[in-house]
Write a protein that holds these residues in place. Sequence first.
Motif, PDB file in Angstrom:
ATOM      1  N   ALA A 183       0.831  -1.205   0.000  1.00  0.00           N
ATOM      2  CA  ALA A 183       0.000   0.000   0.000  1.00  0.00           C
ATOM      3  C   ALA A 183       0.868   1.260   0.000  1.00  0.00           C
ATOM      4  CB  ALA A 183      -0.916   0.000   1.213  1.00  0.00           C
ATOM      5  N   ILE A 184       0.427   2.261  -0.744  1.00  0.00           N
ATOM      6  CA  ILE A 184       1.187   3.503  -0.905  1.00  0.00           C
ATOM      7  C   ILE A 184       1.491   4.161   0.435  1.00  0.00           C
ATOM      8  CG2 ILE A 184       0.955   5.880  -1.742  1.00  0.00           C
ATOM      9  CD1 ILE A 184      -0.436   4.705  -4.227  1.00  0.00           C
ATOM     10  N   GLU A 185       0.539   4.101   1.354  1.00  0.00           N
ATOM     11  CA  GLU A 185       0.714   4.810   2.621  1.00  0.00           C
ATOM     12  C   GLU A 185       1.785   4.188   3.511  1.00  0.00           C
ATOM     13  OE1 GLU A 185      -3.036   2.209   2.843  1.00  0.00           O
ATOM     14  OE2 GLU A 185      -2.139   3.657   1.442  1.00  0.00           O
ATOM     15  N   ARG A 186       2.293   3.032   3.169  1.00  0.00           N
ATOM     16  CA  ARG A 186       3.357   2.420   3.967  1.00  0.00           C
ATOM     17  C   ARG A 186       4.724   3.037   3.695  1.00  0.00           C
ATOM     18  NH1 ARG A 186       1.580  -2.204   6.431  1.00  0.00           N
ATOM     19  NH2 ARG A 186      -0.305  -3.192   5.588  1.00  0.00           N
ATOM     20  N   PHE A 187       4.817   3.916   2.722  1.00  0.00           N
ATOM     21  CA  PHE A 187       6.091   4.503   2.321  1.00  0.00           C
ATOM     22  C   PHE A 187       6.102   5.998   2.627  1.00  0.00           C
ATOM     23  CE2 PHE A 187       5.263   0.755  -0.105  1.00  0.00           C
ATOM     24  CZ  PHE A 187       6.478   0.095  -0.168  1.00  0.00           C
ATOM     25  N   ASP A 188       7.258   6.483   3.060  1.00  0.00           N
ATOM     26  CA  ASP A 188       7.391   7.913   3.322  1.00  0.00           C
ATOM     27  C   ASP A 188       7.446   8.708   2.022  1.00  0.00           C
ATOM     28  OD1 ASP A 188       7.955   8.193   6.413  1.00  0.00           O
ATOM     29  OD2 ASP A 188       9.055   6.440   5.709  1.00  0.00           O
ATOM     30  N   LEU A 189       8.066   8.112   1.001  1.00  0.00           N
ATOM     31  CA  LEU A 189       8.169   8.785  -0.291  1.00  0.00           C
ATOM     32  C   LEU A 189       8.279   7.735  -1.390  1.00  0.00           C
ATOM     33  CD1 LEU A 189       8.601  11.394  -2.030  1.00  0.00           C
ATOM     34  CD2 LEU A 189      11.054  11.114  -1.606  1.00  0.00           C
ATOM     35  N   ILE A 190       7.555   7.973  -2.468  1.00  0.00           N
ATOM     36  CA  ILE A 190       7.663   7.159  -3.673  1.00  0.00           C
ATOM     37  C   ILE A 190       8.063   8.093  -4.805  1.00  0.00           C
ATOM     38  CG2 ILE A 190       6.463   5.673  -5.320  1.00  0.00           C
ATOM     39  CD1 ILE A 190       4.510   4.995  -3.010  1.00  0.00           C
ATOM     40  N   VAL A 191       9.177   7.805  -5.459  1.00  0.00           N
ATOM     41  CA  VAL A 191       9.643   8.583  -6.603  1.00  0.00           C
ATOM     42  C   VAL A 191       9.278   7.773  -7.847  1.00  0.00           C
ATOM     43  CG1 VAL A 191      11.617   9.670  -7.737  1.00  0.00           C
ATOM     44  CG2 VAL A 191      11.528   9.538  -5.230  1.00  0.00           C
ATOM     45  N   THR A 192       8.309   8.256  -8.591  1.00  0.00           N
ATOM     46  CA  THR A 192       7.761   7.456  -9.676  1.00  0.00           C
ATOM     47  C   THR A 192       7.828   8.191 -11.006  1.00  0.00           C
ATOM     48  OG1 THR A 192       5.878   6.040 -10.276  1.00  0.00           O
ATOM     49  CG2 THR A 192       5.367   8.254  -9.465  1.00  0.00           C
ATOM     50  N   THR A 193       7.427   7.490 -12.061  1.00  0.00           N
ATOM     51  CA  THR A 193       7.440   8.022 -13.424  1.00  0.00           C
ATOM     52  C   THR A 193       6.117   7.687 -14.107  1.00  0.00           C
ATOM     53  OG1 THR A 193       8.764   6.044 -13.906  1.00  0.00           O
ATOM     54  CG2 THR A 193       9.925   8.145 -13.855  1.00  0.00           C
ATOM     55  N   PRO A 194       5.818   8.355 -15.239  1.00  0.00           N
ATOM     56  CA  PRO A 194       4.466   8.295 -15.797  1.00  0.00           C
ATOM     57  C   PRO A 194       3.947   6.914 -16.148  1.00  0.00           C
ATOM     58  CG  PRO A 194       5.700  10.099 -16.791  1.00  0.00           C
ATOM     59  CD  PRO A 194       6.669   9.312 -15.977  1.00  0.00           C
ATOM     60  N   GLN A 195       4.827   5.970 -16.544  1.00  0.00           N
ATOM     61  CA  GLN A 195       4.318   4.684 -17.015  1.00  0.00           C
ATOM     62  C   GLN A 195       3.568   3.903 -15.939  1.00  0.00           C
ATOM     63  OE1 GLN A 195       7.566   5.282 -16.471  1.00  0.00           O
ATOM     64  NE2 GLN A 195       8.757   3.427 -16.090  1.00  0.00           N
ATOM     65  N   TYR A 196       3.807   4.235 -14.647  1.00  0.00           N
ATOM     66  CA  TYR A 196       3.142   3.510 -13.567  1.00  0.00           C
ATOM     67  C   TYR A 196       1.774   4.099 -13.214  1.00  0.00           C
ATOM     68  CZ  TYR A 196       7.684   1.331 -13.044  1.00  0.00           C
ATOM     69  OH  TYR A 196       8.848   0.649 -13.277  1.00  0.00           O
ATOM     70  N   ARG A 197       1.502   5.302 -13.647  1.00  0.00           N
ATOM     71  CA  ARG A 197       0.188   5.926 -13.500  1.00  0.00           C
ATOM     72  C   ARG A 197      -0.298   5.929 -12.055  1.00  0.00           C
ATOM     73  NH1 ARG A 197      -2.397   1.913 -17.632  1.00  0.00           N
ATOM     74  NH2 ARG A 197      -0.960   0.629 -16.438  1.00  0.00           N
ATOM     75  N   LEU A 198       0.582   6.303 -11.130  1.00  0.00           N
ATOM     76  CA  LEU A 198       0.211   6.390  -9.730  1.00  0.00           C
ATOM     77  C   LEU A 198      -0.588   7.669  -9.474  1.00  0.00           C
ATOM     78  CD1 LEU A 198       3.367   5.131  -7.800  1.00  0.00           C
ATOM     79  CD2 LEU A 198       1.461   3.844  -8.745  1.00  0.00           C
ATOM     80  N   PRO A 199      -1.365   7.699  -8.406  1.00  0.00           N
ATOM     81  CA  PRO A 199      -2.185   8.887  -8.119  1.00  0.00           C
ATOM     82  C   PRO A 199      -1.349  10.047  -7.582  1.00  0.00           C
ATOM     83  CG  PRO A 199      -2.406   7.282  -6.363  1.00  0.00           C
ATOM     84  CD  PRO A 199      -1.600   6.607  -7.445  1.00  0.00           C
ATOM     85  N   GLN A 200      -1.964  11.202  -7.493  1.00  0.00           N
ATOM     86  CA  GLN A 200      -1.322  12.367  -6.892  1.00  0.00           C
ATOM     87  C   GLN A 200      -1.498  12.281  -5.375  1.00  0.00           C
ATOM     88  OE1 GLN A 200       0.394  14.780  -8.475  1.00  0.00           O
ATOM     89  NE2 GLN A 200       0.010  13.937 -10.525  1.00  0.00           N
ATOM     90  N   ARG A 201      -0.392  12.184  -4.664  1.00  0.00           N
ATOM     91  CA  ARG A 201      -0.409  12.121  -3.194  1.00  0.00           C
ATOM     92  C   ARG A 201       0.765  12.936  -2.660  1.00  0.00           C
ATOM     93  NH1 ARG A 201      -2.806   7.119  -1.629  1.00  0.00           N
ATOM     94  NH2 ARG A 201      -4.696   6.880  -2.892  1.00  0.00           N
ATOM     95  N   PRO A 202       0.682  13.427  -1.419  1.00  0.00           N
ATOM     96  CA  PRO A 202       1.799  14.182  -0.845  1.00  0.00           C
ATOM     97  C   PRO A 202       3.092  13.382  -0.755  1.00  0.00           C
ATOM     98  CG  PRO A 202      -0.203  14.547   0.423  1.00  0.00           C
ATOM     99  CD  PRO A 202      -0.507  13.442  -0.538  1.00  0.00           C
ATOM    100  N   ASN A 203       2.994  12.052  -0.705  1.00  0.00           N
ATOM    101  CA  ASN A 203       4.208  11.227  -0.593  1.00  0.00           C
ATOM    102  C   ASN A 203       4.604  10.589  -1.921  1.00  0.00           C
ATOM    103  OD1 ASN A 203       2.020   9.405  -0.610  1.00  0.00           O
ATOM    104  ND2 ASN A 203       3.195   7.858   0.500  1.00  0.00           N
ATOM    105  N   ILE A 204       4.061  11.074  -3.036  1.00  0.00           N
ATOM    106  CA  ILE A 204       4.426  10.560  -4.352  1.00  0.00           C
ATOM    107  C   ILE A 204       4.968  11.693  -5.216  1.00  0.00           C
ATOM    108  CG2 ILE A 204       3.661   9.385  -6.444  1.00  0.00           C
ATOM    109  CD1 ILE A 204       1.527   8.006  -4.848  1.00  0.00           C
ATOM    110  N   LEU A 205       6.236  11.600  -5.588  1.00  0.00           N
ATOM    111  CA  LEU A 205       6.855  12.576  -6.479  1.00  0.00           C
ATOM    112  C   LEU A 205       6.806  12.032  -7.901  1.00  0.00           C
ATOM    113  CD1 LEU A 205       8.523  15.164  -7.006  1.00  0.00           C
ATOM    114  CD2 LEU A 205      10.575  13.778  -6.618  1.00  0.00           C
ATOM    115  N   HIS A 206       6.158  12.762  -8.788  1.00  0.00           N
ATOM    116  CA  HIS A 206       6.034  12.348 -10.178  1.00  0.00           C
ATOM    117  C   HIS A 206       7.123  13.029 -11.009  1.00  0.00           C
ATOM    118  CE1 HIS A 206       2.047  10.318  -9.931  1.00  0.00           C
ATOM    119  NE2 HIS A 206       1.924  11.098  -8.874  1.00  0.00           N
ATOM    120  N   ASN A 207       8.085  12.247 -11.470  1.00  0.00           N
ATOM    121  CA  ASN A 207       9.124  12.747 -12.367  1.00  0.00           C
ATOM    122  C   ASN A 207       8.793  12.365 -13.804  1.00  0.00           C
ATOM    123  OD1 ASN A 207      10.902  14.080 -10.656  1.00  0.00           O
ATOM    124  ND2 ASN A 207      12.062  12.242 -10.167  1.00  0.00           N
TER     125      ASN A 207
END
Length: 401
Positions: free
Chosen positions: A122-146
């Motif tokens: 689950a996303i909330e188990r991580f302090d920060l996720i550094v991701t890229t567009p192909q994974y199509r993750l949601p917008q969250r305070p702990n998700i950095l979209h590069n």
Amino acid sequence: MPAGRHHELHSGAAAPRIWLMTGYRAGDNSQVLALAEGLQARLGWPFEIKRFRYRRTELASNLLLGPNLVGVIKEGSSHLAPPWPDLILTAGRRNEPICRWIQRQAAGQRVRLVHVGRTWAAIERFDLIVTTPQYRLPQRPNILHNETPLHRIQDDRLAAEAAAWGPRFAHLPAPRIAVIMGGNSGPYTFDPAAGTRLAQQASAFAKARGGSLLVTTSARTPPDALAAFERALDAPAHLYRWTVDAQENPYFAYMALADELIVTGDSMSMLAEACATRKPVHIFDLGEGKYAMRTDRREAVAQRPQLKGARKGWQRDYLRAFIFRMAMKIPPKRMTRDIRIVHRKLIDTGRAVWLGDPFPAQTPPPLDSVERAVAAVAALFDGEAAQNPAAAGEAVGRKAG
């Protein structure tokens, strides 16, 4: 870094103890290493690398047991013991239970967990996720979209590699074009037909310019595709065949010495590293017709060469590709990936073109993925900013813009 010791920053605050968790995928390892090197170069934070080997049964134990070390082969893996880290950098599914096990062992100590790419827990188990567009993750305070994966391209590294390898390639005519080969990826297969097409197109590209090719394979390059490539190669070239135990690797030298680069479209990490050089990057489409990577499939079909005998009968790779395409249609989206999104981003921003298309006249813009990630990680140690680390990373992009 000796156990129990923290290095000091110029501000007087103790640098966090960082563990970098490597796994079995070269692309994942490269990204977490890029982040660790960025933290060290920009903030002076040292890091320690942890390496792991996995049991064949690790998927079952990880799914059923949660945070655990059952899936780890202790012989050949790094020892895990106190003092526990303040920060863990990781990527890949297999390391997630290990990282969460460490957090559980460090009871009473805050162990921040930063994941690069896509998480399975689950996303909330991580302090920060550094991701890229192909994974199509949601917008969250702990998700950095590069826009692109993290990369290890640095001016001093390229300069050193160019000095070390340049004399070895002096006999090859300029301009030099690097050809960076990946392998199968999801629904896209690097088969002998693709290897033949790549050799034909890269050879024609070099010969039209009076130049030569600097060719490298990778850990994922299929032997039969490489064999087909070699048979069809028709230009002066230096070919490096990747091996796990190689004493030296000219990969970064190719990046430094090449005037232009051709990269197979399967590897987002290699595409990011090529684009980070700010040289012209040409994406090679592994597929043809309805199997093409590029979305303008009609044009891809029109450009398809006739390669008699290069592809015969039904292949296992195409069954795998069919299954992957079906999985893309089943939720949740974040458990699949669509690399075509990154292709479009690179092309729309002027960083790359499909092989055969003209490259824009202007110099490609720089990539800021590492800088953004470093700022987001640093925010985890900065009071209120720790509640929204993604905002700190995004602010770097706005400032650069």
